[in-house]
Write an enzyme that holds these catalytic residues in place. Structure first.
Site, short mmCIF file in Angstrom:
data_model
loop_
_atom_site.label_atom_id
_atom_site.label_comp_id
_atom_site.label_asym_id
_atom_site.label_seq_id
_atom_site.Cartn_x
_atom_site.Cartn_y
_atom_site.Cartn_z
CD GLU A 52 -2.48 1.87 0.47
OE1 GLU A 52 -3.30 1.12 -0.07
OE2 GLU A 52 -2.34 3.08 0.17
NE ARG A 84 -12.48 4.57 1.08
CZ ARG A 84 -11.17 4.77 1.03
NH1 ARG A 84 -10.59 5.62 1.86
NH2 ARG A 84 -10.43 4.13 0.15
NE ARG A 107 -17.55 11.21 -0.28
CZ ARG A 107 -18.04 10.26 -1.08
NH1 ARG A 107 -17.64 10.15 -2.32
NH2 ARG A 107 -18.91 9.41 -0.64
CG ASP A 118 -13.22 2.16 -7.11
OD1 ASP A 118 -14.22 1.41 -7.21
OD2 ASP A 118 -13.23 3.22 -6.47
CB ALA A 144 -17.38 -0.81 -0.77
P1 FAD Z 1 -9.69 2.38 -3.32
O1 FAD Z 1 -10.59 2.55 -2.18
O2 FAD Z 1 -9.39 3.56 -4.17
O3 FAD Z 1 -8.31 1.78 -2.76
C1 FAD Z 1 -7.14 1.71 -3.56
C2 FAD Z 1 -5.93 1.64 -2.66
O4 FAD Z 1 -4.78 1.46 -3.46
C3 FAD Z 1 -5.74 2.90 -1.85
O5 FAD Z 1 -5.51 2.56 -0.52
C4 FAD Z 1 -4.53 3.54 -2.51
O6 FAD Z 1 -3.77 4.31 -1.62
C5 FAD Z 1 -3.78 2.33 -2.99
N1 FAD Z 1 -2.86 2.60 -4.10
C6 FAD Z 1 -3.12 3.38 -5.19
N2 FAD Z 1 -2.04 3.39 -6.01
C7 FAD Z 1 -1.12 2.60 -5.42
C8 FAD Z 1 0.20 2.24 -5.79
N3 FAD Z 1 0.76 2.70 -6.91
N4 FAD Z 1 0.90 1.40 -4.98
C9 FAD Z 1 0.35 0.94 -3.83
N5 FAD Z 1 -0.92 1.28 -3.43
C10 FAD Z 1 -1.62 2.08 -4.21
N6 FAD Z 1 -16.46 5.74 -1.46
C11 FAD Z 1 -17.57 6.07 -0.76
O7 FAD Z 1 -18.65 5.52 -1.05
N7 FAD Z 1 -17.52 6.97 0.26
C12 FAD Z 1 -16.35 7.58 0.61
O8 FAD Z 1 -16.34 8.38 1.53
C13 FAD Z 1 -15.18 7.26 -0.12
N8 FAD Z 1 -14.01 7.85 0.20
C14 FAD Z 1 -12.89 7.49 -0.47
C15 FAD Z 1 -11.68 8.08 -0.10
C16 FAD Z 1 -10.50 7.75 -0.76
C17 FAD Z 1 -9.21 8.41 -0.36
C18 FAD Z 1 -10.53 6.80 -1.81
C19 FAD Z 1 -9.25 6.43 -2.54
C20 FAD Z 1 -11.73 6.21 -2.19
C21 FAD Z 1 -12.92 6.54 -1.52
N9 FAD Z 1 -14.14 5.98 -1.85
C22 FAD Z 1 -15.27 6.31 -1.15
C23 FAD Z 1 -14.24 4.99 -2.92
C24 FAD Z 1 -14.38 3.59 -2.37
O9 FAD Z 1 -13.48 3.34 -1.32
C25 FAD Z 1 -14.14 2.60 -3.50
O10 FAD Z 1 -15.05 2.88 -4.55
C26 FAD Z 1 -14.42 1.16 -3.13
O11 FAD Z 1 -14.19 0.90 -1.78
C27 FAD Z 1 -13.53 0.22 -3.96
O12 FAD Z 1 -12.27 0.29 -3.36
P2 FAD Z 1 -10.90 -0.13 -4.00
O13 FAD Z 1 -10.17 -0.83 -2.90
O14 FAD Z 1 -11.06 -0.81 -5.29
O15 FAD Z 1 -10.20 1.26 -4.32
#
Ligand code: FAD
Length: 465
Positions: free
Chosen positions: A37, A110, A188, A313, A326
């Site tokens: 991460e 979150r 937000r 995502d 999520a």
């Molecule tokens: P994400 O939640 O975007 O997680 C991706 C992770 O990968 C992050 O922790 C990021 O830091 C990490 N990452 C990115 N690039 C790299 C890299 N090069 N190397 C290592 N790690 C990396 N949805 C809501 O409904 N309500 C909210 O309040 C909300 N807040 C959010 C806040 C943030 C900062 C983010 C990034 C997303 C938010 N979302 C929110 C979106 C929601 O979390 C996602 O749509 C959903 O949970 C799918 O998550 P994911 O794990 O695929 O992606």
């Protein structure tokens, strides 16, 4: 309980909800996991995120069907009703809220949810490495991995769960689709309720504390404000969508922002004083915004050699109207872990068979790797791509119903639509589905037959009246 090592080492990039769940699901199925991460810890931005029945069902399996450990008072919103208001603060629609109902689901802070997933992963003994920015990926016929600086980390496969601005997406799929602004920006914030505790005009928001939370939303022309509490009044959160051009919006997913544009939007609303009492107490640094962007479905989520996949995502960002960001990330995580388990088992059996009939050893050994490819990552993609793409497109289709909602017009068409809450989405049991369909899809791929997904409506359309 410890499970035998499957023989598969999985590298997970990005420890958001998709990545942490993938790490936990893979570990539960005996795969060795190393997670990376880029942030220094789980304490990230984000306010409230909803998990409906389809994902809660998966998480409940971690504790023999019980949600008790996950549904911690400090990280959920104990909302009892949803109330939709006009700009005067008059209730125009209301419905009871039951988190255990699959259609409605639980609302989590979150960061609280991420911390809980992190704690579970640490307890499971998973190797999680924070502060590591992964930008380069590699694979050959036998392995896949990432580079940390110049160091080559080796695994059997890589799961890229690195979010909307994924570096893994292009590296793995060779696709880089254009992200389309939909003409709106979202602001937000979440902060400690102490900030409003002594403000008489804000007392309405804490009216259920410390017994429960509330989540009213207010719809005006081109502006929607949703405001609520979490952890029974310990936190205040709000989100505001503004349609049309907004100066401070950028392409970044999240960035610190000023509350001023939101205050400007509601300044002339009859309910302005009660909303402003909360909005104006947002501490510096607690407000962030992001341009709302839509992305068309990718053609594939799988790399050329089949040892790397994108999930969450990174593979399929949704607009928030589907309420599935999520949820589908969690479905992805569970599905990919099962597919790897099935592929791993196939590989193991194949190898055992070869060892017994040693003449065919090298031929079969080589074939076992193509079996890994066919039955693991590709089957995962075949099982899920249609379902997720439909939801992705549905979230875009629904945007106008929300962005143009405006009760002040007294127009029925001005009400936000709830049609996105579809039973085929939230009632789905993805674990059972993957277990039942894995072999059917794998055989279809192997024999060049068409696979017809069974986790989507029969007419292949999102909306089921
Ligand atoms: P994400 O939640 O975007 O997680 C991706 C992770 O990968 C992050 O922790 C990021 O830091 C990490 N990452 C990115 N690039 C790299 C890299 N090069 N190397 C290592 N790690 C990396 N949805 C809501 O409904 N309500 C909210 O309040 C909300 N807040 C959010 C806040 C943030 C900062 C983010 C990034 C997303 C938010 N979302 C929110 C979106 C929601 O979390 C996602 O749509 C959903 O949970 C799918 O998550 P994911 O794990 O695929 O992606």
């Amino acid at each position: 309980d410890p499970v035998p090592f499957s023989g598969i080492t999985v590298l997970v990039v990005g420890l958001g909800i998709a990545g942490l769940t993938a790490a936990l699901e893979c570990s539960r199925r005996g795969h060795k996991v190393i997670g990376f991460e880029k942030k220094k810890d789980t304490n990230q931005l984000g306010d409230v995120i909803g998990l409906s029945g389809n994902s809660m069902r998966i998480l409940s399996q971690w504790n023999q069907g019980s949600l008790a450990e996950l549904v911690d008072e400090d990280i959920i919103c104990a909302v009892e009703a949803l109330e939709l208001h006009d700009t005067a603060g008059t209730i125009r629609a209301a419905m009871p809220y039951h988190p255990e109902s699959p259609a409605q689901g639980y609302l989590f802070r979150r960061t609280g949810l991420l911390t809980k997933l992190y704690e579970l992963a640490i307890r499971a003994g998973i190797d999680l490495r924070f502060g590591v920015n992964v930008m380069r990926y590699w694979e050959d016929a036998d392995n896949a991995g990432v580079y940390i600086g110049e160091k080559r980390i080796v695994g059997d496969c890589v799961i890229a769960a690195d979010g909307f601005y994924s570096a893994g997406r292009t590296a793995i799929t060779n696709e880089d689709p254009v992200q389309q602004p939909i003409g709106a920006v979202m602001y937000r914030a979440i902060f400690d309720a102490q900030e409003i505790a002594h403000v008489p005009e804000a007392a309405w928001l804490l009216k259920k504390a410390p017994k429960a939370d509330i989540l009213p939303s207010f719809y005006g022309k081109d502006v929607m404000v949703m405001m609520g509490t979490a952890a029974k009044g310990r936190y205040v959160h709000w989100a505001c969508t503004i349609r049309g051009e907004v100066q401070q919006a950028s392409e970044a997913w999240m960035q610190p922002a000023s509350v001023e544009p939101v205050l400007d939007c509601v300044r002339n609303w009859p309910a302005a004083s009660k909303l402003n009492a909360v909005l104006s107490r947002t501490p510096p640094g607690a407000c962030f915004n992001h341009t709302m962007l839509a992305m068309p479905p990718l053609r594939t989520w799988v790399s050329d050699k089949g040892r790397m996949v994108v999930i969450g995502d990174a593979a399929h960002p949704f607009l928030p109207y589907a309420g599935q960001g999520a949820n589908q990330a969690i479905e992805d995580a569970a599905s990919v872990a099962i597919c790897l388990e099935r592929a791993g088992r196939g590989m193991y059996l194949w190898l055992c068979g070869c060892l017994r009939s040693s003449g065919a050893y090298f031929y079969s050994f080589a074939k076992s790797f193509s079996s890994f490819r066919l039955t693991g990552s590709d089957t995962y993609s075949w099982l899920r791509h249609k379902r997720v793409s439909l939801i992705q497109e549905g979230s875009v289709e629904a945007k106008d119903s929300f962005l143009k909602a405006n009760w002040d017009s007294d127009d029925e068409a001005g009400s936000p639509s709830a049609y996105l809450h579809q039973s085929w989405v939230y009632n789905h049991d993805c674990v059972q589905h993957v277990v039942e369909e894995f072999q059917i899809a794998a055989d279809a791929i192997r024999h060049g037959r068409k696979y017809i997904p069974t986790n989507v409506p029969v007419d292949g359309k999102y909306r089921q009246e």
